[in-house]
Write an enzyme that holds these catalytic residues in place. Sequence first.
Site, mmCIF file in Angstrom:
data_model
loop_
_atom_site.group_PDB
_atom_site.id
_atom_site.type_symbol
_atom_site.label_atom_id
_atom_site.label_comp_id
_atom_site.label_asym_id
_atom_site.label_seq_id
_atom_site.Cartn_x
_atom_site.Cartn_y
_atom_site.Cartn_z
ATOM 1 N N ASP A 79 30.012 35.903 -27.175
ATOM 2 C CA ASP A 79 30.892 35.633 -26.060
ATOM 3 C C ASP A 79 32.289 34.959 -26.421
ATOM 4 O O ASP A 79 33.040 34.828 -25.721
ATOM 5 C CB ASP A 79 30.030 35.331 -24.851
ATOM 6 C CG ASP A 79 29.414 33.963 -25.137
ATOM 7 O OD1 ASP A 79 28.981 33.544 -26.358
ATOM 8 O OD2 ASP A 79 29.299 33.054 -24.194
ATOM 9 N N CYS A 129 26.754 24.662 -27.315
ATOM 10 C CA CYS A 129 27.362 24.134 -28.601
ATOM 11 C C CYS A 129 27.675 22.752 -28.025
ATOM 12 O O CYS A 129 27.531 22.324 -26.981
ATOM 13 C CB CYS A 129 28.189 24.814 -29.131
ATOM 14 S SG CYS A 129 27.778 26.570 -29.685
ATOM 15 N N SER A 176 15.916 27.779 -15.067
ATOM 16 C CA SER A 176 15.617 27.000 -13.885
ATOM 17 C C SER A 176 16.085 27.257 -12.594
ATOM 18 O O SER A 176 17.094 27.784 -12.502
ATOM 19 C CB SER A 176 15.732 25.631 -14.403
ATOM 20 O OG SER A 176 17.140 25.172 -14.483
ATOM 21 N N GLY A 177 15.595 26.348 -11.649
ATOM 22 C CA GLY A 177 15.914 26.735 -10.354
ATOM 23 C C GLY A 177 16.955 25.794 -9.574
ATOM 24 O O GLY A 177 16.964 25.727 -8.590
ATOM 25 N N VAL A 202 6.379 19.751 -16.365
ATOM 26 C CA VAL A 202 5.977 18.664 -16.672
ATOM 27 C C VAL A 202 4.789 18.251 -15.625
ATOM 28 O O VAL A 202 4.869 18.494 -14.348
ATOM 29 C CB VAL A 202 7.101 17.589 -16.264
ATOM 30 C CG1 VAL A 202 6.568 16.424 -16.065
ATOM 31 C CG2 VAL A 202 8.190 17.713 -17.149
#
Length: 658
Positions: free
Chosen positions: A100, A2, A363-364, A289
């Site tokens: 949560d 948010c 993601s990494g 990408v």
Amino acid sequence: MCGIAGLFQSDTAPGDLPRVVTGMLGAIAHRGPDGLGYMVDDPCAMGTVRLAILDPAHGAQPFGDAEGRVWLCYNGEIYNYRELRAELEAKGHVFHTRCDTEVVLEAWRAWGDAALPRFNGGFAFALYDRLEGRLVLARDRFGKRPLFFARHGPGLVFASEMKAFLAVPGFTFRQDPAQIASILGQWTPLPDQSGFEGIENVPMGCWVSVQDGRVSRHTYASLTFDDGPAVASAADARDLIRDRLTESVAMRLRSDVEVGVYLSGGVDSAIVGHLTREITHRPLSTFSVEFADAEFDESAEQRMMADHLGSRHHALRVTQEDIAAAFPDAVYHAEVPTFRSAFVPMFLLSRRTREAGIKVVLSGEGADEAYLGYDLFKETLLRAAWSESDEALRRERLMRLYPHYAHYGPRDIAAVTGLYQQFAEERMPGLFSHELRFQNGRFSARLMRDAGDPFAPLSALVAETPAYQAMSPVERAQWLEYKTLLPGYLLSTQGERMSLAHGVENRCPFLDKAVVDLAGSVNLRFDDGFDEKKLLRDAFAADLPEAVVRKRKFPYRAPDVAAFAQAQPDYLELVRSEAELAALPFLEARFAQRLTRKVLTSPPDGISTKENQTFLFLLSTVLLHHDFVRRARAPEALSTRVTPPLEKVVDLRTAGAA
């Protein structure tokens, strides 16, 4: 995920508070397009724009306790909320939702600030206690989610992004020359810096208390590398790496909406993709990408991994023209000067991701910091042992230094030998590992009329951290990366800000405390550090295509100055014009103009890396002045402008709620 914003103990007229707080939220509505809610009390007005991920039907904010005493505006996710909820229920707490947000509120009611170290996630929140007349601002331990605050009149304003302050009557932005010099020097803001005078960022692992006009700052999580388990062998280390990453990915897959994966072409995101598919057993959406310029493209490995996963793969092809066109919007969302253009393709990718119906991705990020994936770490090892190494060992290590450079050979080795000989002894106290990098930063600092010592704030930060003094050179390098470039650029400018520009939440399994603690305890114990991320690669070698596992580090980059030189967008007039540059009196205008002429007229191979970086710093700094200081951009012109539906209004002055 948010966006939050508010005012505390403000002199804003009571009747104007709803208009001001909704204006602030409207400026960051891209973070939470699913709904808007706010509360108003005599000393406090705050609200949330919501990205509905957990319990979408019942997670509207602000969230208050049963007595109406404590109110929470919350941004992010606590991934271990189920475990914390069970613990709180055993203590007698009653829950009415499955989100949560309610767990964070009840945890604070049960444990106060002692709840913060228990949270495993990326978060920032504002908590208002009516009885105590106190506001609390808190941020996660690795700095994944931003939270800014500033004095304004007798009170304070706060928000997930500084652009919310544009909606506050009488609030003015002024760029801070000392902070900008620091950002130019080390490529990134320090944990508390914003680049603007009077605006602070709540540092990672910290919380701020505001009461009776006093602001107090507290740290609840310090970064160390001595909390990991005892590991007896490389085999045990590989098993623990698998177990902890599997647990981390599983927690970050907790969602009531589909979770996708960003595939970069490297081993880190490939591991995340593999574990996601193994845990969910559902069709997986992946995103990448691709670059029209082959120099930057990793599409072959991306598509290989997508085929291996059997995913629904979405590839976005980015051209130099795309980067030049989107740069101003991306800088507006980043809010700080930047030395690369690589964040712009991520801005475009998040738009493509949201168009595909995905609003959560894994993601990494964080793997290179944990498992020594950067050249910086090898360079530090080499330089730190230079005086004790014989010529044969030096040459052997130099040969292994840059395997990703196709043309790295004997001539290059001869050149870097002299460089490392020159930098074998520490020159900047406590900053040995980064001294080579900071040479480019010193060049960029020439943009400033009076840069002073751009590294003084960083030197002060390490000097006041006792644990840092006891670390090895490589641990110090890790600490600096975790404290500077990771939160200040990779997780923010290139990460969270670009994904949330289009309402996409990015989750990072490698930034789990258990994963980071383990990495600290196994690095260099079973590897000499020159075979980057060896333990991590070996742990998942049987699960991934060999070409992906054995691919050396390929730094993620995008076309920089060449994109602007080719497209010649109109906004370049901001850095070409004497009048425009004169509006920023802290800039060394002559140097800026000479640099601009050179980089926009020279062939790409005639522009050095430091010139490339410095021009992008200049361009982004001037664009930020245009958008924030001069307020020359019309917010409604943004491609990311959205209007969330009004979900919740609480006016505690009348005890009414809707």
